[in-house]
Design a protein around this motif. Structure first.
Motif, PDB file in Angstrom:
ATOM      1  N   PRO A 137       0.438  -1.516   0.191  1.00  0.00           N
ATOM      2  CA  PRO A 137       0.089   0.341  -0.054  1.00  0.00           C
ATOM      3  C   PRO A 137       0.212   1.480  -0.206  1.00  0.00           C
ATOM      4  CG  PRO A 137       0.153  -1.370   2.419  1.00  0.00           C
ATOM      5  CD  PRO A 137       0.786  -1.925   0.960  1.00  0.00           C
ATOM      6  N   LEU A 138       0.156   2.010  -0.817  1.00  0.00           N
ATOM      7  CA  LEU A 138       0.741   3.606  -0.578  1.00  0.00           C
ATOM      8  C   LEU A 138       0.349   4.699  -0.041  1.00  0.00           C
ATOM      9  CD1 LEU A 138       1.568   3.613  -4.873  1.00  0.00           C
ATOM     10  CD2 LEU A 138       3.311   2.960  -2.998  1.00  0.00           C
ATOM     11  N   ALA A 139       1.291   4.673   1.399  1.00  0.00           N
ATOM     12  CA  ALA A 139       0.632   6.141   2.109  1.00  0.00           C
ATOM     13  C   ALA A 139       0.513   7.232   2.008  1.00  0.00           C
ATOM     14  CB  ALA A 139       1.575   6.010   3.496  1.00  0.00           C
ATOM     15  N   PRO A 140      -0.543   8.002   2.157  1.00  0.00           N
ATOM     16  CA  PRO A 140      -1.513   9.406   1.442  1.00  0.00           C
ATOM     17  C   PRO A 140       0.348  10.906   1.126  1.00  0.00           C
ATOM     18  CG  PRO A 140      -2.863   8.743   2.718  1.00  0.00           C
ATOM     19  CD  PRO A 140      -1.506   8.058   3.536  1.00  0.00           C
ATOM     20  N   LEU A 141       0.233  11.371   1.076  1.00  0.00           N
ATOM     21  CA  LEU A 141       1.437  12.666   0.578  1.00  0.00           C
ATOM     22  C   LEU A 141       1.280  13.092   1.854  1.00  0.00           C
ATOM     23  CD1 LEU A 141       1.135  13.972  -2.869  1.00  0.00           C
ATOM     24  CD2 LEU A 141       2.477  12.010  -2.121  1.00  0.00           C
ATOM     25  N   GLU A 142       2.365  13.405   2.353  1.00  0.00           N
ATOM     26  CA  GLU A 142       2.432  14.108   3.459  1.00  0.00           C
ATOM     27  C   GLU A 142       2.338  15.766   3.096  1.00  0.00           C
ATOM     28  OE1 GLU A 142       3.446  13.917   6.245  1.00  0.00           O
ATOM     29  OE2 GLU A 142       3.615  11.577   5.995  1.00  0.00           O
ATOM     30  N   PRO A 143       1.588  16.936   3.932  1.00  0.00           N
ATOM     31  CA  PRO A 143       1.603  17.873   3.645  1.00  0.00           C
ATOM     32  C   PRO A 143       2.694  18.639   3.188  1.00  0.00           C
ATOM     33  CG  PRO A 143       0.346  17.141   6.175  1.00  0.00           C
ATOM     34  CD  PRO A 143       1.151  16.326   5.525  1.00  0.00           C
ATOM     35  N   ASP A 144       3.892  18.028   3.585  1.00  0.00           N
ATOM     36  CA  ASP A 144       5.358  19.140   3.063  1.00  0.00           C
ATOM     37  C   ASP A 144       5.126  18.790   1.450  1.00  0.00           C
ATOM     38  OD1 ASP A 144       5.399  20.742   5.423  1.00  0.00           O
ATOM     39  OD2 ASP A 144       7.068  19.594   5.951  1.00  0.00           O
ATOM     40  N   THR A 145       4.314  17.510   1.019  1.00  0.00           N
ATOM     41  CA  THR A 145       4.946  17.636  -0.288  1.00  0.00           C
ATOM     42  C   THR A 145       3.564  17.753  -1.209  1.00  0.00           C
ATOM     43  OG1 THR A 145       5.290  14.913   0.569  1.00  0.00           O
ATOM     44  CG2 THR A 145       4.954  14.836  -1.738  1.00  0.00           C
ATOM     45  N   ILE A 146       2.347  17.502  -0.296  1.00  0.00           N
ATOM     46  CA  ILE A 146       1.152  18.477  -1.380  1.00  0.00           C
ATOM     47  C   ILE A 146       1.471  19.875  -1.447  1.00  0.00           C
ATOM     48  CG2 ILE A 146      -1.084  18.602  -0.719  1.00  0.00           C
ATOM     49  CD1 ILE A 146      -0.892  16.316  -1.350  1.00  0.00           C
ATOM     50  N   ARG A 147       2.216  20.772  -0.571  1.00  0.00           N
ATOM     51  CA  ARG A 147       2.330  21.775  -0.338  1.00  0.00           C
ATOM     52  C   ARG A 147       3.182  22.089  -1.701  1.00  0.00           C
ATOM     53  NH1 ARG A 147       1.520  25.109   3.584  1.00  0.00           N
ATOM     54  NH2 ARG A 147       1.514  24.161   4.689  1.00  0.00           N
ATOM     55  N   GLN A 148       4.369  21.031  -1.640  1.00  0.00           N
ATOM     56  CA  GLN A 148       5.116  21.588  -2.626  1.00  0.00           C
ATOM     57  C   GLN A 148       4.369  21.176  -4.574  1.00  0.00           C
ATOM     58  OE1 GLN A 148       9.025  22.710  -2.978  1.00  0.00           O
ATOM     59  NE2 GLN A 148       8.529  22.506  -5.414  1.00  0.00           N
ATOM     60  N   LEU A 149       3.900  20.176  -4.213  1.00  0.00           N
ATOM     61  CA  LEU A 149       2.943  20.259  -5.558  1.00  0.00           C
ATOM     62  C   LEU A 149       2.014  21.350  -5.841  1.00  0.00           C
ATOM     63  CD1 LEU A 149       0.993  16.357  -6.184  1.00  0.00           C
ATOM     64  CD2 LEU A 149      -0.286  18.912  -6.686  1.00  0.00           C
ATOM     65  N   VAL A 150       1.521  21.586  -5.203  1.00  0.00           N
ATOM     66  CA  VAL A 150       1.132  23.111  -5.097  1.00  0.00           C
ATOM     67  C   VAL A 150       1.666  23.937  -5.848  1.00  0.00           C
ATOM     68  CG1 VAL A 150      -1.031  24.528  -4.665  1.00  0.00           C
ATOM     69  CG2 VAL A 150      -1.355  22.296  -4.195  1.00  0.00           C
ATOM     70  N   ALA A 151       2.819  24.188  -5.422  1.00  0.00           N
ATOM     71  CA  ALA A 151       4.162  24.952  -5.783  1.00  0.00           C
ATOM     72  C   ALA A 151       4.488  25.071  -6.860  1.00  0.00           C
ATOM     73  CB  ALA A 151       4.852  25.431  -4.857  1.00  0.00           C
ATOM     74  N   ASP A 152       4.565  23.872  -7.639  1.00  0.00           N
ATOM     75  CA  ASP A 152       5.029  23.238  -8.771  1.00  0.00           C
ATOM     76  C   ASP A 152       4.065  23.504  -9.444  1.00  0.00           C
ATOM     77  OD1 ASP A 152       7.566  22.309  -7.434  1.00  0.00           O
ATOM     78  OD2 ASP A 152       7.202  20.085  -7.240  1.00  0.00           O
ATOM     79  N   MET A 153       2.380  22.994  -9.907  1.00  0.00           N
ATOM     80  CA  MET A 153       1.982  22.929 -10.951  1.00  0.00           C
ATOM     81  C   MET A 153       1.252  24.464 -10.747  1.00  0.00           C
ATOM     82  SD  MET A 153      -1.244  20.602  -9.730  1.00  0.00           S
ATOM     83  CE  MET A 153      -1.992  20.820 -11.264  1.00  0.00           C
ATOM     84  N   LEU A 154       1.412  25.462 -10.165  1.00  0.00           N
ATOM     85  CA  LEU A 154       1.545  26.977 -10.027  1.00  0.00           C
ATOM     86  C   LEU A 154       2.352  28.232 -10.598  1.00  0.00           C
ATOM     87  CD1 LEU A 154      -0.792  27.909  -6.977  1.00  0.00           C
ATOM     88  CD2 LEU A 154      -1.258  27.955  -9.627  1.00  0.00           C
ATOM     89  N   ALA A 155       3.491  27.271 -10.622  1.00  0.00           N
ATOM     90  CA  ALA A 155       5.792  27.555 -10.526  1.00  0.00           C
ATOM     91  C   ALA A 155       5.343  28.502  -9.924  1.00  0.00           C
ATOM     92  CB  ALA A 155       5.299  27.864 -12.516  1.00  0.00           C
ATOM     93  N   ILE A 156       5.203  29.058  -8.557  1.00  0.00           N
ATOM     94  CA  ILE A 156       5.515  30.149  -7.515  1.00  0.00           C
ATOM     95  C   ILE A 156       6.271  29.466  -6.597  1.00  0.00           C
ATOM     96  CG2 ILE A 156       3.664  31.445  -8.991  1.00  0.00           C
ATOM     97  CD1 ILE A 156       2.142  30.746  -6.388  1.00  0.00           C
ATOM     98  N   PRO A 157       7.316  29.498  -5.875  1.00  0.00           N
ATOM     99  CA  PRO A 157       8.002  29.296  -4.614  1.00  0.00           C
ATOM    100  C   PRO A 157       6.424  29.187  -3.433  1.00  0.00           C
ATOM    101  CG  PRO A 157       8.770  31.379  -5.099  1.00  0.00           C
ATOM    102  CD  PRO A 157       7.953  31.061  -6.004  1.00  0.00           C
ATOM    103  N   ASP A 158       5.881  30.213  -3.325  1.00  0.00           N
ATOM    104  CA  ASP A 158       4.904  30.460  -2.139  1.00  0.00           C
ATOM    105  C   ASP A 158       3.181  30.339  -2.657  1.00  0.00           C
ATOM    106  OD1 ASP A 158       4.443  31.097   0.336  1.00  0.00           O
ATOM    107  OD2 ASP A 158       4.890  33.154   0.548  1.00  0.00           O
TER     108      ASP A 158
END
Length: 244
Positions: A137-158
């Motif tokens: 089983p693959l565990a859910p992504l950690e909050p910090d990883t989700i935060r990085q995913l949002v930042a990557d998709m929006l192409a902004i660091p914050d």
């Protein structure tokens, strides 16, 4: 999905010669070529008679046996990894073939399958519980990883913290839903880009966002949500494309 494996048998003819092809395919080639036309060009396959017509159940078993024996023959030449994605949508033939393979020792074959456990195909559960199967089983992504995913998709660091917190809560660590929730905020006007910056046009909070931006919990509801924003002609075009 196993159809993608069949052209490799024809390729082995060029690499290993006719003896190799005979070992891998033999008379089975005449059975499998109806699923993969490239096998009709394998030298020597015309030496075998046309397979007799069988009723549906027997024909089904013949195809499964031919593919199973060919896979095992290929594994005798070299270790074989079969990677199958989205097994939750597996058809009956695929599940039956995997079941047959699970009933015998396969020292040189590893089947790696991925699936979503909330949409299991009928017949897949017994296969997953078979003695030769190991579930990882693959565990859910950690909050910090989700935060990085949002930042990557929006192409902004914050990215906006309100948006990030909402995506973390609603996605429950599922990367697919995190990405789709972010796309919904853009397509439905809650997130817009101005002068090179992403901004929330409406304040989204954890307690008050359900009525504004409910998150679909399945592929079906997600597709309906995405299609609902299209105009009539676009929806008709999409329906025609889906049928085609």
């Amino acid at each position: 999905p196993f159809r993608n494996l069949l052209p490799s048998f024809a390729d082995r003819r060029r690499q290993g010669g006719r003896d190799t092809t005979e070992f891998l395919l033999g008379a089975r080639c005449r059975v499998l070529m109806s699923y993969e036309p490239s096998l009709s060009y394998v030298p020597g396959q015309r030496d075998y008679p046309e397979p007799p017509q069988l009723e549906a159940g027997l024909a089904r078993r013949r195809v499964l046996r031919a593919l199973e024996e060919t896979i095992l023959a290929l594994a005798e030449e070299m270790p074989l990894l079969l990677a199958l994605d989205d097994l939750q949508w597996a058809d009956e033939l695929t599940i039956e073939l995997l079941r047959q393979l699970s009933l015998k020792p396969l020292p040189h074959v590893l089947v790696l399958g991925t699936y979503r456990n909330d949409e299991l195909a009928e017949g897949l559960t017994p296969l997953l519980e078979s003695p030769g199967a190991e579930k990882l089983p693959l565990a859910p992504l950690e909050p910090d990883t989700i935060r990085q995913l949002v930042a990557d998709m929006l192409a902004i660091p914050d990215p906006p913290s309100d948006l990030v917190d909402l995506v973390i809560e609603r996605s429950e660590g599922n990367p697919f839903f995190a990405a789709e929730h972010l796309r919904l905020t853009v397509s439905e006007g809650f997130l817009s880009r101005s002068r090179g910056q992403w901004r929330l046009t409406t304040k989204l909070t954890r307690t008050g966002s359900d009525s504004l931006l409910p998150l679909p919990r399945s592929i079906h509801h997600l597709a309906k949500r995405r299609v609902a924003v299209l105009d009539g002609p676009a929806r008709e075009l999409l329906e025609a494309a889906a049928v085609l």
